[in-house]
Motif scaffolding. Structure first.
Motif, PDB file in Angstrom:
ATOM      1  N   ILE A  37     -48.074   2.475  -4.839  1.00  0.00           N
ATOM      2  CA  ILE A  37     -48.161   1.823  -6.141  1.00  0.00           C
ATOM      3  C   ILE A  37     -47.611   2.769  -7.204  1.00  0.00           C
ATOM      4  N   ILE A  38     -47.290   2.209  -8.356  1.00  0.00           N
ATOM      5  CA  ILE A  38     -46.724   2.998  -9.450  1.00  0.00           C
ATOM      6  C   ILE A  38     -47.857   3.637 -10.239  1.00  0.00           C
ATOM      7  N   THR A  39     -47.959   4.949 -10.163  1.00  0.00           N
ATOM      8  CA  THR A  39     -48.947   5.703 -10.941  1.00  0.00           C
ATOM      9  C   THR A  39     -48.292   6.605 -11.984  1.00  0.00           C
ATOM     10  N   ARG A  40     -46.963   6.717 -11.979  1.00  0.00           N
ATOM     11  CA  ARG A  40     -46.232   7.612 -12.887  1.00  0.00           C
ATOM     12  C   ARG A  40     -46.712   9.059 -12.778  1.00  0.00           C
ATOM     13  N   GLY A  41     -47.178   9.438 -11.567  1.00  0.00           N
ATOM     14  CA  GLY A  41     -47.631  10.807 -11.354  1.00  0.00           C
ATOM     15  C   GLY A  41     -49.009  11.101 -11.913  1.00  0.00           C
ATOM     16  N   ASN A  42     -49.734  10.078 -12.365  1.00  0.00           N
ATOM     17  CA  ASN A  42     -51.071  10.266 -12.932  1.00  0.00           C
ATOM     18  C   ASN A  42     -52.110  10.089 -11.835  1.00  0.00           C
ATOM     19  N   ASN A  43     -52.765  11.171 -11.466  1.00  0.00           N
ATOM     20  CA  ASN A  43     -53.815  11.131 -10.455  1.00  0.00           C
ATOM     21  C   ASN A  43     -55.184  11.484 -11.025  1.00  0.00           C
TER      22      ASN A  43
END
Length: 642
Positions: free
Chosen positions: A309-315
């Motif tokens: 899924i698209i998280t834009r690198g936000n974990n």
């Protein structure tokens, strides 16, 4: 009639008793409208008087310069007229709903218990139309912003200028029903708030069972992700608890093994890291048992399982944490609001203006660090060859690796902003995308606000219809010939989320995720929580009955004070605060046991290096040699004296 006075007239001692005039009262009401408190209003009013002639006379005149008690009464009266009472503020909020609507602010109230209030400002309405609002949504709650301990929940989407709320929700308590009523207002009145979609890709939260249960109930098709920071923080805290009996030198190695599972890149590394922990079953049975239970929720916290899924690198949930910190420190100035109505005022005006100013900082190109980071990222593409870039389709390009020894070629989809390299796989802005953005002048949804078109989009987000023309946002060395005119909130004919899902599915996936399994796991945890809640409630009830035997032995004045304090409690948040305070006090008393405390004045007289607590100061014993030497000196002195 005798007109003579039995007191002095026209002196400072008599003029202070003059009644305040309506004009001065109106002036102080204007001070309060500007957000000043009683003390701040007095200081400003007196500073204005000092600018006039004969200021000493005006300062002593109670009709023109009221005393502190009068100003405090005026502020209390103004506060009640504008915010209502503390315990029942919803009635006053309903009265002010129409005035908010005239300014484009939506205030929606759910009056049934547990009550909830939804606040959507004009800026939040514009954020709801961003394409990034279809992706990952960040949620977090706090309950220490007003005197009634009302829970405030932020619902954030990510823009090129950072996270911006799509709604702010205030509700009573943090139970599952409270969250359902709160999020239910958002779903009912703004069903397409996620970029025109009814459901976002996923929600990023901490491990709050009540909040996650409500999100899963209202938006069952969305993925629920756990913040990596909170996962690691919780694990580190468990390792340090005394009851778990983990030796100090063993904590860090166990934590490193847990981190290896969290950051596993593929199934091979994950299986190896998991087996390493399971092999410790004999040495650390509690640690392994907890890990096995937590690993059932691997789809929520192991990073490998969120690469589809698209998280834009936000974990992490850092956007929400930073948002709440700014709200408390800058907007509220670390001072609790009077009640819910006052909190709504802060959100609608002070918070709204702050967000607009921060977005305009990016739109006006006043954040130099953005350009520096972009330049630094582009410097890593210096050995890229433009001739080797291939256009696969209208939205896809292939870029070779920067490593000359590596023959890998990375595919980039500029429409959704993904690359099949490790960094850009989930939608983060990587160096391959930066190369296309700089040399081919391509627009990407995850690019920082570097070009005039991207800054103009932020200007429209901040100002709406009041936004100036695109040429206003030109940089120092940019010209109008390079402007690419486009409308903000322009939607593609291709469904964004469906296209993003198909594009990522074309890349290698680690494992298929089943929402049904996630729901079953979440329901099992909720059932376990209910059993634990019932057990604890029964134990508390038995404890209260046991305390009843000791009541007559407690002094009457202490019981009266406790009764008075208990009558102040009106909701679960205040009761929670009382129970936490009592628990801390009992833990300190248990730890110190029968220790006699030392007075603070005695501690202040101690020399440097001596303990500052209540422990006994170690007094050195005189050694046998020193004692013998002192005795010989005594006899020698007596001998010479004779």
């Amino acid at each position: 009639m005798n007109e003579s006075h039995n007191h002095s007239v026209n002196t400072s001692g008599s003029m202070k008793f003059l009644r305040i005039t309506p004009e001065v009262e109106q002036v102080f009401n204007m001070y309060f409208e500007d957000g000043m408190g009683a003390a701040e209003a007095i200081r400003l009013h007196e500073s204005k008087i000092l600018l006039n002639e004969n200021c000493w006379e005006t300062l002593a005149n109670g009709s023109k310069n009221p005393n502190k008690e009068t100003v405090a009464y005026l502020h209390k009266k103004w506060r009640k007229n504008n915010f209502g009472c503390v315990n029942n503020p919803l009635e006053k909020l309903k009265e002010k709903t129409q005035s908010y609507a005239e300014r484009g602010i939506s205030i929606i109230i759910h009056e049934e218990k547990p009550w909830a209030v939804l606040v959507v400002t004009p800026l939040m309405k514009r954020v709801q139309h961003l394409s990034s609002s279809k992706e990952l949504i960040f949620c977090d709650s706090t309950s220490s912003c007003d005197t009634m301990e009302t829970t405030l929940t932020t619902v954030l989407a990510v823009s090129n200028a950072g996270a911006v709320p799509i709604a702010m929700i205030m509700h009573e308590g943090q139970s599952s029903d409270s969250y359902k009523n709160a999020f239910g207002l958002l779903k009912k009145h703004y069903p397409l708030c996620f970029g025109g979609n009814e459901v976002p890709i996923g929600f990023m939260t901490d491990d709050s069972a009540a909040e996650r249960s409500a999100l899963k109930t209202l938006w069952p098709s969305s993925r629920l992700l756990l913040c990596s920071f909170h996962v690691l923080q919780k694990e580190w805290g468990w390792l340090h608890e005394t009851k778990n009996m983990v030796l100090k030198e063993k904590r860090l190695p166990l934590m490193r093994m847990f981190q290896t599972v969290l950051y596993a890149a593929d199934e091979v590394n994950l299986n190896e890291a998991t087996s390493n922990i399971l092999n410790l079953k004999d040495e650390f049975p509690n640690f392994v048992k907890r890990f096995e239970s937590y690993f059932k929720r691997k789809n929520e916290w192991v990073l490998m399982f969120r690469r589809d899924i698209i998280t834009r690198g936000n974990n992490t949930n850092n956007y929400a944490e930073a948002c709440i910190r700014i709200l408390k420190e800058i907007i509220l100035n670390r001072t609790k609001a009077y009640n819910v109505v006052a909190l709504v005022e802060f959100i609608c005006y002070v918070w709204e203006d702050y967000l607009i100013l921060r977005i305009l900082d990016h739109a006006h190109n006043r954040r130099d660090n953005i350009q520096r980071n972009y330049t630094k990222l582009c410097s890593r593409t210096s050995n890229f060859n433009i001739d080797q870039v291939t256009k696969i389709s209208e939205t896809c390009y292939s870029v070779p690796s920067s490593d000359t020894e590596n023959s890998a070629v990375y595919t980039i989809d500029i429409q959704i902003g993904v690359c099949d390299c490790y960094v850009g796989f989930t939608g983060a802005f990587c160096k391959h995308q930066a190369f296309l953005h700089k040399h081919f002048n391509l627009s990407l949804p995850n690019a920082p606000p570097i070009t005039v078109t991207e800054r103009y989009a932020l200007g429209q987000l901040a100002l709406g219809d009041k936004c100036p023309s695109q040429s206003w946002f030109l940089g120092l060395k940019e010209n109008e010939s390079g402007i690419q005119f486009q409308e903000e909130f322009e939607h593609s004919n291709i469904d964004y989320v469906a296209h993003a899902s198909n594009q990522i599915e074309s890349f290698p996936r680690s494992e298929d995720i089943s929402n049904k399994n996630d729901t079953n796991i979440l329901q099992s945890f909720i059932a376990d929580d209910k059993v634990a809640n019932n057990k604890v409630n029964d134990e508390l009830e038995k404890g209260f009955l046991r305390f009843k035997e000791f009541l007559n032995d407690v002094p009457l004045d202490i019981r009266q004070k406790l009764t008075k304090n208990l009558n102040v409690i009106k909701n679960a948040q205040q009761l929670t605060k009382l129970m936490v305070t009592c628990s801390r006090g009992l833990s300190v008393a248990t730890k110190r046991k029968g220790q006699i405390k030392v007075q603070s004045t005695s501690i202040s007289r101690r020399r440097q290096g001596v303990t500052r607590g209540s422990r006994r100061i170690p007094a050195p014993r005189i050694s046998t040699i020193n004692f013998f030497q002192l005795t010989m000196n005594f006899y020698r002195w007596n001998f010479f004296c004779v």
